[in-house]
Write an enzyme that holds these catalytic residues in place. Structure first.
Site, short mmCIF file in Angstrom:
data_model
loop_
_atom_site.label_atom_id
_atom_site.label_comp_id
_atom_site.label_asym_id
_atom_site.label_seq_id
_atom_site.Cartn_x
_atom_site.Cartn_y
_atom_site.Cartn_z
N GLU A 1 0.84 -1.20 0.00
CA GLU A 1 0.00 0.00 0.00
C GLU A 1 0.87 1.25 0.00
OE1 GLU A 1 -3.38 2.20 2.80
OE2 GLU A 1 -1.86 0.89 3.69
N CYS B 1 -7.27 -2.22 5.60
CA CYS B 1 -6.18 -2.16 6.58
C CYS B 1 -6.68 -1.56 7.89
CB CYS B 1 -5.02 -1.32 6.05
SG CYS B 1 -3.64 -1.21 7.21
N ASN C 1 -9.21 -13.92 0.68
CA ASN C 1 -7.96 -13.59 1.37
C ASN C 1 -8.12 -13.89 2.86
OD1 ASN C 1 -6.41 -10.69 2.63
ND2 ASN C 1 -5.28 -12.37 1.74
N GLY C 2 -7.02 -14.32 3.51
CA GLY C 2 -7.06 -14.53 4.95
C GLY C 2 -6.84 -15.96 5.38
N GLY C 3 -6.44 -16.84 4.47
CA GLY C 3 -6.33 -18.25 4.80
C GLY C 3 -4.95 -18.73 5.20
#
Length: 493
Positions: free
Chosen positions: A40, A113, A211-213
């Protein structure tokens, strides 16, 4: 990947602060990632950047006013890299998107975020509570740039709210939406909510990127497909699993992390990656081995050359250094030397002071001062200003009623004054003291003064133990004669 970037049925390197720089992105592509996101980058900082074609590294750099490279990319990833920005302002977002759109495959807005540095400016997860602003930003980008626009969100407190938001996002015309399956209050240690991602994927027709695994579900390439099925998403985005070992994208299976780190380091050397960033990424890959003998070498290293020694790739480092220097020499030979430009009554040049180019205790200010004395001119006068936007410094030096200044801004007042001195010396054709420059009588004189002062002071110290005050005064006078000058020596400039 020719043509417009598709987000259907892909695996992607997620945007990660301090991780998603060029070396990691290229390594992820090597191992099989279809798409890579940069870290970012905040719109306010990017809006101040200028686009620079780096002919030595063969990259495109976006350079801040203080000369820091905020974003570096290359032809290899041009059709695969997604530029992610942090923004809370539609117009500023569009300014940044138009600045980079020729060099990237897509534009993404960070809306997930939860860190304070992002949310305190109304960016990141703070946008989740302002859907009107989300819509304004995305519509402005979709209509204002030629590349696909996406966003990355976190899930909301309920399934219904999450579904309502992704449907509203879809209506803006974005190409895809990435959904991190955690609430904004949750952290990586919390389990991912696959049912929320599944509900979002079923609610819209555009690709949803799960996302997030990385914590429990994805440890190998085979796990990526299982995570895709569990969430019902079109695509998968990996953060920490890829940060720990980017070969997780490799269909043939994970490689030893030592081999992966060596590949990362070679890209870091090849593209002159910031050494602190290189260290951070290597330490993330080392994980629990950070206190091992190799880990301690990495922690002690300060430069990419040091890292190369730690990993035994000194030969690669030296070959790359020679190649880059040859390319640098060729570029300089084929370009016009930097010429002075008159800005009002000030002569300016694009000069940046690099301390490592000068010997210890030798500086351009010292050379300019000695030359002025030799010519019986007034002492150089420096006037320095600081600008608010990045706290950069710029100095103007007046010598013989003429003014000189670097057009570049420096990180400190001292460096700004040194840069101004360099401009003056180069315009006047006077040596500035760089390493490898022909010896100058001015330098020799200053070195003799320093040595004479040191010797005289040492002698005076010894005599004070055995001589009366009168003899001590005579010693001091002798030192002045040895200096060839009855003034006190100047402090180092």
């Amino acid at each position: 990947m020719a043509g417009r970037l598709s987000f259907s049925n892909i695996t992607a390197l997620a945007p990660m602060v301090r991780v998603g720089t060029l070396p990691m992105r290229l390594l992820a592509l090597d191992y099989g990632a279809d798409v890579v996101y940069c870290e970012e980058l905040i719109d306010i900082k990017m809006a101040q950047c200028r686009r620079v074609v780096n002919e030595v590294l063969q990259t495109v750099d976006f350079v801040a006013p203080d000369e820091r490279v905020m974003f570096r990319t290359c032809e290899r990833e041009r059709d695969r890299v997604v530029f992610q920005m942090g923004t809370a302002d539609p117009d500023r977002a569009l300014t940044v998107a138009r600045l980079v759109e020729k060099d990237v495959a897509a534009i993404d807005v960070n809306m997930g975020c939860p860190k304070e540095y992002s949310t305190k400016g109304g960016m990141g997860a703070a946008l989740l509570s302002d859907p009107d602003k989300i819509e304004a930003i995305l519509r402005t980008l979709v209509t204002g740039v030629s590349k696909p626009v996406t966003c990355k969100i976190r899930i909301l407190p309920s399934l219904e709210e999450t579904v309502r938001l992704v449907r509203r996002i879809e209506q803006t015309g974005v190409a895809a939406v990435a959904v991190h399956g955690r609430f904004k209050e949750e952290r990586p240690r919390h389990p991912v909510h696959c049912d929320f991602i599944q509900a979002a994927a079923q609610a819209v027709s555009i690709p949803v990127i799960a996302n997030g695994g990385s914590l429990d579900l994805v440890k190998t390439s085979g796990d990526i497909q299982e995570f895709r099925k569990t969430t019902g998403a079109s695509s998968v985005m990996l953060a920490r699993a890829a940060m720990w070992n980017p070969s997780v994208f490799r269909s043939q299976g994970l490689l030893p992390v030592e081999e992966v780190m060596e590949g990362y380091l070679k890209y870091a050397v090849r593209y002159d990656n910031n050494a602190f960033n290189t260290k951070y990424c290597l330490c993330q890959m080392l994980r629990d081995k950070v206190e091992s003998p190799l880990g301690k070498l990495v922690q002690a290293a300060q430069t990419n050359a040091d890292f190369s020694v730690a990993y035994g790739i000194q030969e690669f480092y030296e070959q790359t250094r020679v190649q880059l220097q040859a390319r640098r020499d060729l570029v300089q030979t084929g370009s016009h030397p930097d010429r002075p430009v008159l800005d009002g009554d000030v002569t300016t040049m694009s000069v940046k002071f690099e301390r490592r180019e000068y010997p210890p205790q030798i500086t351009p200010k010292m050379f300019l001062l000695e030359w002025s004395r030799k010519e019986k001119l007034d002492q150089p006068l420096y006037q320095t200003v600081q600008r608010d936007q990045d706290r950069g410094f710029q100095s103007t030096v007046t010598v013989a009623e003429r003014k000189y200044r670097s057009s570049l801004w420096e990180k400190s007042k001292k460096f700004a004054e040194q840069a101004a001195a360099v401009v003056c010396l180069r315009v006047l054709g006077i040596p500035e003291g760089r390493i490898g420059e022909d010896a100058s009588d001015l330098v020799c004189k200053r070195k003799r003064e320093v040595r004479a002062n040191g010797a005289a002071e040492e002698a005076g110290s010894k005599k004070r133990h055995v001589a009366p005050l009168r003899q001590e005064a005579e010693t001091t006078a002798t030192a002045g004669v040895a200096n060839g000058d009855h003034r006190e020596p100047d402090a180092p400039q």
